[in-house]
Write a protein that holds these residues in place. Sequence first.
Motif, PDB file in Angstrom:
ATOM      1  N   VAL A 141       0.253  15.579  -3.888  1.00 38.93           N
ATOM      2  CA  VAL A 141      -1.000  15.182  -3.261  1.00 38.93           C
ATOM      3  C   VAL A 141      -1.582  14.057  -4.114  1.00 38.93           C
ATOM      4  N   ASP A 142      -1.693  12.871  -3.542  1.00 41.03           N
ATOM      5  CA  ASP A 142      -2.130  11.684  -4.286  1.00 41.03           C
ATOM      6  C   ASP A 142      -1.379  11.550  -5.615  1.00 41.03           C
ATOM      7  N   GLY A 143      -0.105  11.789  -5.572  1.00 43.15           N
ATOM      8  CA  GLY A 143       0.744  11.608  -6.748  1.00 43.15           C
ATOM      9  C   GLY A 143       0.786  12.813  -7.668  1.00 43.15           C
ATOM     10  N   LYS A 144      -0.054  13.799  -7.405  1.00 37.56           N
ATOM     11  CA  LYS A 144      -0.072  14.988  -8.282  1.00 37.56           C
ATOM     12  C   LYS A 144       0.851  16.059  -7.708  1.00 37.56           C
ATOM     13  N   LEU A 145       1.716  16.545  -8.570  1.00 42.26           N
ATOM     14  CA  LEU A 145       2.725  17.521  -8.158  1.00 42.26           C
ATOM     15  C   LEU A 145       2.128  18.923  -8.010  1.00 42.26           C
ATOM     16  N   VAL A 146       2.483  19.580  -6.930  1.00 41.58           N
ATOM     17  CA  VAL A 146       2.238  21.023  -6.791  1.00 41.58           C
ATOM     18  C   VAL A 146       3.547  21.658  -7.259  1.00 41.58           C
ATOM     19  N   PRO A 147       3.626  22.166  -8.489  1.00 46.31           N
ATOM     20  CA  PRO A 147       4.943  22.486  -9.057  1.00 46.31           C
ATOM     21  C   PRO A 147       5.639  23.699  -8.433  1.00 46.31           C
ATOM     22  N   ASN A 148       6.960  23.662  -8.501  1.00 42.94           N
ATOM     23  CA  ASN A 148       7.783  24.835  -8.166  1.00 42.94           C
ATOM     24  C   ASN A 148       7.570  25.368  -6.753  1.00 42.94           C
ATOM     25  N   MET A 149       7.390  24.473  -5.782  1.00 42.37           N
ATOM     26  CA  MET A 149       7.283  24.948  -4.417  1.00 42.37           C
ATOM     27  C   MET A 149       8.696  25.260  -3.909  1.00 42.37           C
ATOM     28  N   GLU A 150       8.975  26.528  -3.678  1.00 42.99           N
ATOM     29  CA  GLU A 150      10.342  26.969  -3.378  1.00 42.99           C
ATOM     30  C   GLU A 150      10.509  27.228  -1.880  1.00 42.99           C
ATOM     31  N   MET A 151      10.550  26.142  -1.107  1.00 41.30           N
ATOM     32  CA  MET A 151      10.688  26.327   0.338  1.00 41.30           C
ATOM     33  C   MET A 151      12.082  26.828   0.724  1.00 41.30           C
ATOM     34  N   GLY A 152      13.066  26.490  -0.109  1.00 39.45           N
ATOM     35  CA  GLY A 152      14.456  26.808   0.216  1.00 39.45           C
ATOM     36  C   GLY A 152      14.698  28.266   0.546  1.00 39.45           C
ATOM     37  N   HIS A 153      13.944  29.151  -0.096  1.00 32.51           N
ATOM     38  CA  HIS A 153      14.184  30.581   0.104  1.00 32.51           C
ATOM     39  C   HIS A 153      13.149  31.209   1.036  1.00 32.51           C
ATOM     40  N   HIS A 154      12.467  30.346   1.749  1.00 34.61           N
ATOM     41  CA  HIS A 154      11.467  30.775   2.725  1.00 34.61           C
ATOM     42  C   HIS A 154      12.156  30.879   4.091  1.00 34.61           C
ATOM     43  N   PRO A 155      11.742  31.842   4.935  1.00 40.93           N
ATOM     44  CA  PRO A 155      12.394  31.961   6.249  1.00 40.93           C
ATOM     45  C   PRO A 155      12.229  30.693   7.094  1.00 40.93           C
ATOM     46  N   PHE A 156      13.289  30.292   7.761  1.00 44.41           N
ATOM     47  CA  PHE A 156      13.236  29.121   8.643  1.00 44.41           C
ATOM     48  C   PHE A 156      13.479  29.555  10.090  1.00 44.41           C
ATOM     49  N   ARG A 157      14.710  30.029  10.388  1.00 47.69           N
ATOM     50  CA  ARG A 157      14.977  30.498  11.758  1.00 47.69           C
ATOM     51  C   ARG A 157      16.121  31.508  11.750  1.00 47.69           C
ATOM     52  N   LYS A 158      16.174  32.279  12.801  1.00 50.04           N
ATOM     53  CA  LYS A 158      17.230  33.286  12.958  1.00 50.04           C
ATOM     54  C   LYS A 158      17.395  34.169  11.724  1.00 50.04           C
ATOM     55  N   ASP A 159      16.264  34.612  11.176  1.00 53.57           N
ATOM     56  CA  ASP A 159      16.287  35.476   9.994  1.00 53.57           C
ATOM     57  C   ASP A 159      16.992  34.848   8.800  1.00 53.57           C
ATOM     58  N   GLU A 160      17.073  33.543   8.797  1.00 52.33           N
ATOM     59  CA  GLU A 160      17.691  32.872   7.642  1.00 52.33           C
ATOM     60  C   GLU A 160      16.709  31.897   7.009  1.00 52.33           C
ATOM     61  N   THR A 161      16.949  31.617   5.734  1.00 50.89           N
ATOM     62  CA  THR A 161      16.077  30.698   4.996  1.00 50.89           C
ATOM     63  C   THR A 161      16.521  29.252   5.251  1.00 50.89           C
ATOM     64  N   TYR A 162      15.696  28.311   4.798  1.00 52.90           N
ATOM     65  CA  TYR A 162      16.068  26.891   4.884  1.00 52.90           C
ATOM     66  C   TYR A 162      17.396  26.657   4.169  1.00 52.90           C
ATOM     67  N   GLU A 163      17.554  27.306   3.019  1.00 52.02           N
ATOM     68  CA  GLU A 163      18.794  27.087   2.255  1.00 52.02           C
ATOM     69  C   GLU A 163      20.009  27.688   2.979  1.00 52.02           C
ATOM     70  N   GLN A 164      19.826  28.877   3.556  1.00 47.07           N
ATOM     71  CA  GLN A 164      20.952  29.478   4.282  1.00 47.07           C
ATOM     72  C   GLN A 164      21.319  28.642   5.510  1.00 47.07           C
ATOM     73  N   GLN A 165      20.339  28.023   6.135  1.00 49.04           N
ATOM     74  CA  GLN A 165      20.601  27.259   7.358  1.00 49.04           C
ATOM     75  C   GLN A 165      21.053  25.823   7.073  1.00 49.04           C
ATOM     76  N   LEU A 166      20.623  25.277   5.922  1.00 44.37           N
ATOM     77  CA  LEU A 166      20.843  23.839   5.699  1.00 44.37           C
ATOM     78  C   LEU A 166      21.514  23.493   4.368  1.00 44.37           C
ATOM     79  N   GLY A 167      21.827  24.494   3.562  1.00 43.46           N
ATOM     80  CA  GLY A 167      22.528  24.236   2.294  1.00 43.46           C
ATOM     81  C   GLY A 167      23.972  23.805   2.546  1.00 43.46           C
ATOM     82  N   ARG A 168      24.651  23.445   1.480  1.00 46.28           N
ATOM     83  CA  ARG A 168      26.016  22.919   1.629  1.00 46.28           C
ATOM     84  C   ARG A 168      26.959  23.914   2.301  1.00 46.28           C
TER      85      ARG A 168
END
Length: 235
Positions: A141-168
Amino acid sequence: MVEENGSIRTLSVDIGGSGVKAIVLDVMGNPITQRGRLETPQPATPEVVINAIVLLAAAQGEFHRVSVGFPGVVRRGVTETAVNLHPTWIGFDLATGLSQHLNKPVRVINDADMQGLGAIAGKGVELVVTLGTGFGSALFVDGKLVPNMEMGHHPFRKDETYEQQLGRAALEKIGAKKWNRRLERAIATLEHLFNYDYLYIGGGEAVKVDLRLPLNVKLIPNITGLLGGIALWRD
Ligand code: BGC
């Protein structure tokens, strides 16, 4: 430090699930060496990853301080999560451990946070996601970091997280076409959630993005993960 400020060199290190990368930056943050890369040793315990960094550092010439991007939550130099590395990272003091090996001051930050520091304009709400072994995220926000925001392990769709759906692993399983469709949905979801001014998409798999992106969504090269290292020393 005996050197004048102008000659301080920063070794910037990006620890990833598949590769460990390093480069030296001048005081302005411009790269002054060729990027070095080693496969992330498996199992990726602190000891073997530190050994890989020591090897990379030896090939990078002179430097005075070290910045590290780590693929997990980092608080005061201590790694608190490491989903794609090894459980022995939990509670490990990486800043102190690496500093003892390299005899230089070391600062550690989450890898997506470091990537974001290398990409943002510093105005408004800027969101960064990284597509690699894991799914990284960083919010500014205006160049200031909100640290350690861990969206990857947050639910995205079909009972899976962003990382499960979009990781390698997902990309390899479902192929680039389907993965791109999922990514398009993720971008739409994130736009509604954050109402960002800019979204930056980085990480090793960003080269596979094949979408017509809105004007406020930008692809950033993977080297940005290393370039952000200079920002850790802007006190
Ligand atoms: C980790 C994040 C990291 C991301 C990208 C995720 O699994 O939890 O902290 O930023 O991978 O490496």
